[in-house]
Design an enzyme around this catalytic site. Structure first.
Site, PDB file in Angstrom:
ATOM      1  N   GLU A  64      44.800  21.441 107.951  1.00  0.00           N
ATOM      2  CA  GLU A  64      45.800  21.760 108.672  1.00  0.00           C
ATOM      3  C   GLU A  64      45.659  23.235 109.314  1.00  0.00           C
ATOM      4  O   GLU A  64      45.408  23.940 108.473  1.00  0.00           O
ATOM      5  CB  GLU A  64      47.243  21.581 108.591  1.00  0.00           C
ATOM      6  CG  GLU A  64      47.556  19.888 107.937  1.00  0.00           C
ATOM      7  CD  GLU A  64      47.204  19.075 109.099  1.00  0.00           C
ATOM      8  OE1 GLU A  64      47.530  19.333 110.267  1.00  0.00           O
ATOM      9  OE2 GLU A  64      47.093  17.695 108.735  1.00  0.00           O
ATOM     10  N   ASP A 123      40.791  16.940 104.273  1.00  0.00           N
ATOM     11  CA  ASP A 123      41.565  17.226 105.413  1.00  0.00           C
ATOM     12  C   ASP A 123      42.066  18.622 105.477  1.00  0.00           C
ATOM     13  O   ASP A 123      42.297  19.401 104.303  1.00  0.00           O
ATOM     14  CB  ASP A 123      42.582  16.145 105.551  1.00  0.00           C
ATOM     15  CG  ASP A 123      43.140  16.448 107.123  1.00  0.00           C
ATOM     16  OD1 ASP A 123      42.528  16.061 107.851  1.00  0.00           O
ATOM     17  OD2 ASP A 123      44.402  16.602 107.132  1.00  0.00           O
ATOM     18  N   HIS A 177      51.902  15.259 109.776  1.00  0.00           N
ATOM     19  CA  HIS A 177      50.540  15.334 109.192  1.00  0.00           C
ATOM     20  C   HIS A 177      50.610  16.452 108.088  1.00  0.00           C
ATOM     21  O   HIS A 177      51.062  17.360 108.110  1.00  0.00           O
ATOM     22  CB  HIS A 177      49.674  16.048 110.180  1.00  0.00           C
ATOM     23  CG  HIS A 177      49.106  15.099 111.583  1.00  0.00           C
ATOM     24  ND1 HIS A 177      47.897  14.417 111.578  1.00  0.00           N
ATOM     25  CD2 HIS A 177      50.072  14.487 112.549  1.00  0.00           C
ATOM     26  CE1 HIS A 177      48.134  13.734 112.439  1.00  0.00           C
ATOM     27  NE2 HIS A 177      48.950  13.574 113.165  1.00  0.00           N
ATOM     28  N   GLU A 233      53.320  24.549 119.008  1.00  0.00           N
ATOM     29  CA  GLU A 233      52.598  23.203 119.295  1.00  0.00           C
ATOM     30  C   GLU A 233      52.033  22.665 118.042  1.00  0.00           C
ATOM     31  O   GLU A 233      52.077  21.475 117.370  1.00  0.00           O
ATOM     32  CB  GLU A 233      51.590  23.269 120.104  1.00  0.00           C
ATOM     33  CG  GLU A 233      51.988  23.493 121.708  1.00  0.00           C
ATOM     34  CD  GLU A 233      52.229  25.275 121.877  1.00  0.00           C
ATOM     35  OE1 GLU A 233      52.148  26.011 120.859  1.00  0.00           O
ATOM     36  OE2 GLU A 233      52.548  25.425 122.981  1.00  0.00           O
ATOM     37  N   ASP A 293      46.961  12.825 103.971  1.00  0.00           N
ATOM     38  CA  ASP A 293      45.992  12.342 105.003  1.00  0.00           C
ATOM     39  C   ASP A 293      44.449  12.256 104.287  1.00  0.00           C
ATOM     40  O   ASP A 293      44.066  11.216 104.434  1.00  0.00           O
ATOM     41  CB  ASP A 293      45.921  13.476 106.189  1.00  0.00           C
ATOM     42  CG  ASP A 293      46.952  13.236 107.168  1.00  0.00           C
ATOM     43  OD1 ASP A 293      47.667  12.357 106.678  1.00  0.00           O
ATOM     44  OD2 ASP A 293      46.962  13.992 108.218  1.00  0.00           O
TER      45      ASP A 293
END
Length: 238
Positions: A9, A7, A150, A52, A155
């Site tokens: 980010e 995963d 997250h 964000e 994850d």
């Protein structure tokens, strides 16, 4: 078969808009069983973190400022990934960012034929249902209580359990091969880092009967009158 569940980010939604990878977490599996080997790295994106994106994963400019750039971790990451299939949720997103970083480093891109997309698997298996990682964890009883925000590694660890369920399943919480170890969460620069869960492989245990057990078993068999296996053997001879 070796597979890597991973995963990422990022600073945003598209590398074409200049967004960069800031974290990657990988979990090694052999024959759909976690081996306990993982790879995890934070990456300095070389650009400001949009508010964000920070709200999603909690990775701030201050936290990432002293982390290595992608080209610093590129070789060790590629060594860990090897040439096996790579499993991700909404995999085209993660592949897009990974290949964008490799291209910036002048390295060959990872072939899309290696991609296994658990989102596509979930849509096929559960049409009309929710297919987010959280929703799939709930559906399959995967504990995500340690997931604060997250985080790429946790994850990937959750996804590895979901992936097993999507491809045949096993009983959640029933494991003869591994012991769960929880690393405590840490705070740095006001950022609560995601707690990681790892698995430590247990050493093999001998299961052969002892001499005493064999002797007791033989004595028990000797006490049986007209055992059925003798009749079966005699019937075959006739």
């Amino acid at each position: 078969m070796r597979e890597i569940v991973f995963d990422t980010e990022t600073t945003g939604l598209s590398p074409l808009n200049g967004d960069r990878l800031v974290e990657i977490g990988c979990v090694e599996m052999l024959n759909r069983v976690e081996t306990g080997r993982t790879y995890h790295a934070y990456v300095n994106p070389g650009r400001p973190m949009p508010s964000e994106a920070e709200a999603v994963h909690g990775l701030s400019d201050v936290f990432l400022s002293d982390k290595p750039f992608f080209h610093d971790i590129c070789e060790e990451l590629l060594d860990f990934l090897g040439d096996c299939p790579l499993v991700a949720h909404n995999a085209s997103f993660d592949f897009g960012f990974l290949n964008a970083e490799l291209e910036l480093c002048g390295r060959p891109l990872i072939c899309m034929t290696r991609m296994v997309d658990t989102l596509a698997l979930a849509r096929t298996r559960h049409p009309g249902a929710k297919h987010s990682l959280d929703a799939l964890c709930t559906r399959y009883g995967v504990d995500r209580s340690l997931r604060i925000k997250h985080g790429a590694l946790i994850d990937a660890q959750l996804l590895s359990q979901v992936y097993v369920e999507l491809t045949g399943g096993r009983q959640i919480g029933f494991s003869l091969a591994a012991e769960t170890v929880v690393e405590t969460a840490a705070e740095k620069d006001g950022l609560l880092l995601t707690t990681a869960v790892s698995a430590i492989a247990r050493p093999p245990r001998p299961h052969a009967p002892s001499e005493e057990e064999l002797s007791r078993h033989a004595a028990f068999l000797a006490e049986i009158t007209d055992p059925i296996w003798n009749r079966v053997g005699a019937a075959r001879l006739t």
